[in-house]
Scaffold this motif. Structure first.
Motif, short mmCIF file in Angstrom:
data_model
loop_
_atom_site.label_atom_id
_atom_site.label_comp_id
_atom_site.label_asym_id
_atom_site.label_seq_id
_atom_site.Cartn_x
_atom_site.Cartn_y
_atom_site.Cartn_z
N GLY A 201 78.95 -28.48 -46.60
CA GLY A 201 77.92 -27.75 -45.87
C GLY A 201 77.18 -26.77 -46.77
N ASP A 202 76.86 -25.60 -46.22
CA ASP A 202 76.25 -24.51 -46.99
C ASP A 202 77.40 -23.67 -47.51
OD1 ASP A 202 74.59 -22.66 -48.10
OD2 ASP A 202 73.88 -21.81 -46.21
N ASN B 164 77.66 -26.83 -39.91
CA ASN B 164 77.22 -26.66 -38.53
C ASN B 164 77.22 -28.03 -37.85
OD1 ASN B 164 75.96 -26.19 -36.13
ND2 ASN B 164 74.02 -25.44 -37.00
N PRO B 165 78.19 -28.32 -36.99
CA PRO B 165 78.30 -29.66 -36.41
C PRO B 165 77.19 -30.03 -35.45
CG PRO B 165 79.90 -28.20 -35.39
CD PRO B 165 79.28 -27.43 -36.53
N VAL B 166 76.47 -29.02 -34.91
CA VAL B 166 75.41 -29.31 -33.94
C VAL B 166 74.03 -29.03 -34.52
CG1 VAL B 166 76.88 -29.01 -31.93
CG2 VAL B 166 75.67 -27.04 -32.87
N GLY B 167 73.93 -28.74 -35.79
CA GLY B 167 72.64 -28.55 -36.44
C GLY B 167 72.01 -29.88 -36.79
N PRO B 168 70.79 -29.88 -37.29
CA PRO B 168 70.10 -31.13 -37.60
C PRO B 168 70.79 -31.97 -38.68
CG PRO B 168 68.88 -29.22 -38.44
CD PRO B 168 69.95 -28.70 -37.55
N ARG B 169 71.53 -31.33 -39.59
CA ARG B 169 72.23 -32.07 -40.63
C ARG B 169 73.61 -32.53 -40.19
NH1 ARG B 169 69.67 -30.48 -45.79
NH2 ARG B 169 71.47 -31.31 -46.87
N PRO C 6 64.52 -25.58 -44.65
CA PRO C 6 65.03 -26.21 -43.42
C PRO C 6 66.36 -25.59 -42.99
CG PRO C 6 64.34 -27.86 -45.03
CD PRO C 6 64.33 -26.54 -45.74
N GLN C 7 66.65 -25.72 -41.71
CA GLN C 7 67.89 -25.17 -41.16
C GLN C 7 69.11 -25.77 -41.84
OE1 GLN C 7 68.26 -25.56 -36.88
NE2 GLN C 7 70.44 -25.09 -36.92
N ASP C 8 70.07 -24.93 -42.18
CA ASP C 8 71.37 -25.31 -42.75
C ASP C 8 71.27 -25.95 -44.13
OD1 ASP C 8 72.54 -24.44 -40.35
OD2 ASP C 8 72.34 -26.43 -39.44
#
Length: 329
Positions: free
Chosen positions: A124-125, A140-145, A271-273
């Motif tokens: 992840g990050d 983040n399991p529910v993020g876009p990635r 972008p997010q995450d």
């Protein structure tokens, strides 16, 4: 002596096609499999005339049958770039769950050793740098990635379950940023995006302020590391990548110098995450496999740029655009 036989999924993709080349070169019988959702037959067209290569256009998320013996399975079928897995999130999750389950079952029935392609994205990050295999990640399991990150994390979990419960011979490679010939331009990854923009005379786009880091490994080095891991006796994850870390801002400057162009750099929101740091700890690969990358970034970038410059306009456009319409069910 009878030659060994290997199944490579994702065979028409960037890494899969290079793996096919390596195993053919080493005298294996190679069975390639790909549903061409992100792969391209032109990557393996040169192999079709060979008697020790066969190809199946098949989605591994559906039942997989291969007649005859199999000694090894390498599971490299998966969208691997942000643009791809954001456009086809369900298929990304299916190939990392249904697909790996089918292939582990096949490996069990054939008594074959299986190596799965995991990724540095399982970290992840990250809150630690460089990232060792012992680091559990910050995902983040529910993020876009999440569709990609969690698919790969599940792949690792079910592979280890088959290893511990069934005694299956398994190997797990965690792949860090890799580049080289046969990458698709504009697939969302920074290196082909920069080169594509340079070839078109466009300004280079950096997401964020350019301080985030990546570590780029040339494909030839990576493939050799994967092969050594396959033949090792180590079942737990191993990082394969180049620990030579660079900021995205510095990397953009290197691309501009390489291409001899005078583009500007433009900045857009991160972008997010999106991971801020990415650098592999490769101590385990050095100790277990006697492996480390040999090709410098300057050498690898030159080879990669020469490859893209050699393509025709039609080939570049084909690389640039991928139609996912038939896969969006």
């Amino acid at each position: 002596m009878e030659s060994k036989r290997v199944l490579i999924t994702g065979a028409a993709g960037f890494l899969g096609s290079h793996l096919c080349d390596l195993f053919i070169k080493k005298g294996y019988e190679v069975v390639g499999m790909d549903n061409l959702i992100t792969g391209d037959l032109s990557n393996i067209a040169h192999l079709f005339k060979l008697k020790n290569f066969e190809f199946y256009n098949h989605d591994v998320s559906k039942f997989v049958h291969i007649s005859g013996k199999l000694d090894y399975i390498l599971h490299f079928a998966s969208p691997a770039s942000p643009i791809d897995y954001l456009k086809i999130p369900i298929q990304t999750l299916k190939v990392g769950s249904l697909g790996i389950h089918n292939l582990l079952g096949l490996a069990k029935s054939k008594n074959a050793r299986i190596l799965i392609a995991s990724t540095s994205e399982v970290y992840g990050d990250p809150s630690v740098n460089p990232q060792p295999e012992s680091y559990w990640g910050n995902v983040n399991p529910v993020g876009p990635r999440g569709v990609y990150d969690e698919a790969k994390r599940f792949q690792e979990a079910i592979t280890m379950a088959y290893h511990t419960f069934h005694g299956l011979e398994t190997r797990i490679v965690r792949i860090f940023n890799t580049y080289g010939p046969r990458m698709r331009l504009n697939d969302g990854r920074v290196l082909p995006a920069f080169i594509g923009q340079a070839l078109r005379g466009e300004d280079l786009t950096i997401f964020g302020d350019g301080s985030q880091t990546r570590s780029f490994c040339y494909v030839e080095d990576l493939i050799e590391g994967i092969y050594k891991l396959l033949l090792s006796d180590y079942a737990f994850p191993v990082n394969i990548g180049n620990p030579d870390e660079i900021t995205i801002g510095q990397f953009a400057e290197e691309i501009i110098e390489l291409t001899g162009t005078d583009q500007k750099v433009v900045y857009k929101d991160l972008p997010q995450d999106d991971p801020k740091q990415r650098r592999p700890d490769i101590l385990k690969a050095k100790e277990l496999l006697n492996w480390e990358p040999k090709i410098t970034r300057a050498e690898g970038l030159k080879l990669t740029y020469e490859y893209f410059k050699s393509l025709t306009k039609e080939q570049l456009e084909k690389i640039d655009h991928k139609d996912f319409s038939e896969f969006t069910r």
